[in-house]
Design an enzyme around this catalytic site. Structure first.
Site, short mmCIF file in Angstrom:
data_model
loop_
_atom_site.label_atom_id
_atom_site.label_comp_id
_atom_site.label_asym_id
_atom_site.label_seq_id
_atom_site.Cartn_x
_atom_site.Cartn_y
_atom_site.Cartn_z
N ASN A 12 0.36 1.86 4.21
CA ASN A 12 1.06 1.44 5.72
C ASN A 12 2.01 0.68 6.00
O ASN A 12 2.43 -1.10 5.32
CB ASN A 12 0.06 0.07 5.49
CG ASN A 12 -0.89 0.25 7.05
OD1 ASN A 12 0.00 0.24 8.01
ND2 ASN A 12 -1.71 -1.12 7.58
N LYS A 14 2.30 -0.47 9.20
CA LYS A 14 2.19 -1.33 10.37
C LYS A 14 3.02 -0.92 11.06
O LYS A 14 3.66 -0.41 11.57
CB LYS A 14 1.83 -2.42 9.46
CG LYS A 14 0.90 -3.14 8.84
CD LYS A 14 0.84 -4.41 7.90
CE LYS A 14 0.03 -4.41 7.06
NZ LYS A 14 -0.55 -5.43 6.47
N HIS A 98 -8.78 -1.74 9.70
CA HIS A 98 -8.40 -1.67 8.86
C HIS A 98 -8.53 -4.03 9.16
O HIS A 98 -8.64 -3.68 10.28
CB HIS A 98 -6.49 -1.34 8.97
CG HIS A 98 -5.41 -2.66 8.26
ND1 HIS A 98 -5.40 -3.95 8.00
CD2 HIS A 98 -4.98 -2.23 7.03
CE1 HIS A 98 -4.38 -4.01 7.44
NE2 HIS A 98 -4.08 -3.43 6.88
N GLU A 100 -6.40 -5.89 10.35
CA GLU A 100 -5.90 -6.39 11.60
C GLU A 100 -6.60 -5.57 12.66
O GLU A 100 -6.34 -6.07 14.18
CB GLU A 100 -4.30 -5.63 11.14
CG GLU A 100 -4.11 -6.94 10.26
CD GLU A 100 -2.25 -6.49 9.38
OE1 GLU A 100 -1.88 -5.22 9.48
OE2 GLU A 100 -1.99 -6.87 8.47
N GLU A 170 -10.70 -4.17 1.07
CA GLU A 170 -8.80 -5.13 1.03
C GLU A 170 -9.49 -6.87 1.69
O GLU A 170 -10.13 -6.17 2.57
CB GLU A 170 -8.19 -4.91 2.31
CG GLU A 170 -7.78 -3.53 1.68
CD GLU A 170 -6.56 -3.42 3.35
OE1 GLU A 170 -5.36 -2.91 2.19
OE2 GLU A 170 -6.31 -3.49 4.40
N GLY A 176 -1.11 -9.51 2.97
CA GLY A 176 -0.30 -10.38 2.90
C GLY A 176 0.43 -11.31 2.76
O GLY A 176 1.09 -12.25 4.02
N SER A 215 -2.04 -7.59 -1.03
CA SER A 215 -0.64 -8.05 -2.28
C SER A 215 -0.56 -7.30 -3.30
O SER A 215 -0.31 -7.63 -4.59
CB SER A 215 -0.79 -9.77 -1.96
OG SER A 215 -0.88 -10.48 -0.97
N GLY A 236 0.95 -2.85 1.96
CA GLY A 236 1.02 -2.82 2.77
C GLY A 236 2.80 -3.53 2.87
O GLY A 236 3.47 -2.23 3.07
C1 PEP Z 1 -2.17 -3.83 4.10
O1 PEP Z 1 -1.32 -3.45 4.77
O2 PEP Z 1 -3.35 -2.71 3.80
C2 PEP Z 1 -1.87 -4.82 3.19
C3 PEP Z 1 -3.07 -4.28 1.68
O3 PEP Z 1 -1.32 -5.17 2.89
P1 PEP Z 1 0.28 -6.21 1.41
O4 PEP Z 1 -0.09 -4.92 0.90
O5 PEP Z 1 1.26 -6.55 2.91
O6 PEP Z 1 -0.92 -7.35 1.10
#
Ligand code: PEP
Length: 256
Positions: A12, A14, A98, A100, A170, A176, A215, A236
């Site tokens: 992703n 973003k 998601h 966000e 998630e 993040g 992460s 991400g």
């Molecule tokens: C995401 O954006 O779905 C995500 C898991 O981000 P990150 O891997 O940066 O935590």
């Protein structure tokens, strides 16, 4: 993970990457992915780069995903992008719900449910994101929150549609932040997701791919992906560099 569930690793991107930058990353991913077997790889660039990246990925095994899709196919919805538009650009998957989108843009469970159905209607496989906040985890409400999000999005879905759904667990506190769920926390959540999905959808739940996101990095991927009910990763930050993204994809390929 079960051999019957082909692991999926989705990046992703973003709100990162201009078209030029996206093309450079897609080219590296395409080349690196060529040698990988036993894993499906998807990338979700920003809307602006979908067409160019889709063309660049032609002839490769890397598939295109969108980061969102609107719940109507067309209409007076300024700035919204619909499933038929995304499918026309070559998208095979659409991320919906998601964290966000839910937390920054205040998307509700009901909107996520409508988006999931719009994706299915438009021949896109939805990657439905669910996850608890830190408050919910600390308050012992993780499993009930996951069940509520699943029920809101999936109840009433027929078996044929359900077979095209992917779920991404998630935890909001892990996205993040550099703080991933432990493999045991991930497995507990994933097993619960499958159990709730079984109650909602029946036997289709055995083949449901449940990705972990939050992460994921090359150094924690193998352990997370080694859990019985973890069928891939939604990535991400680490998907913004081909090297780290491909290392995660390799970890998934090794676990089939
Ligand atoms: C995401 O954006 O779905 C995500 C898991 O981000 P990150 O891997 O940066 O935590």
């Amino acid at each position: 993970m079960s051999a019957a569930r082909l692991p999926l690793v989705a990046g992703n991107w973003k709100c990162h990457k201009t078209v030029v930058e996206a093309l450079a990353l897609a080219t590296e991913v395409k080349h690196g992915a060529g040698a990988l077997r036993g894993v499906e790889i998807a990338v979700a660039p920003p809307f602006t780069a979908l067409q160019a990246v889709g063309k660049r990925l032609e002839g490769s095994a890397v598939v295109l995903a969108s980061q969102d899709c609107h719940w109507e196919d067309a209409g007076a919805f300024t700035a919204a992008v619909s499933a038929p538009m995304l499918r026309e650009l070559g998208c095979r998957y659409a991320i919906v719900g998601h964290s966000e989108r839910r937390h920054v843009f205040r998307e509700t469970d009901d909107e996520v449910r409508k988006k999931l159905r719009a994706a299915l209607r438009g021949d896109l496989r939805p990657i439905l994101c669910i996850g608890e906040t830190l408050d919910e985890r600390d308050g012992g409400r993780t499993l009930e929150r996951l069940a509520a999000q699943l029920e809101a999005a999936l109840s009433g879905l027929g078996a044929a549609d359900a077979a095209n759904v992917v779920v991404a667990y998630e935890p909001v506190w892990a996205i993040g932040t550099g703080r991933n769920a432990t493999p045991a926390q991930a497995q507990e959540a994933h097993a619960h997701v499958r159990e709730v999905a079984r109650a909602l959808l029946g036997g289709v739940a055995d083949g449901l791919r449940i990705l972990y996101g939050g992460s994921v990095k090359p150094d924690n991927a193998a352990e997370l992906l080694g859990q019985r009910d973890v069928d891939g990763a939604l990535v991400g930050g680490a998907s913004l560099e081909a090297k780290s993204f491909l290392a995660i994809a390799r970890a998934a390929a090794g676990r089939g």
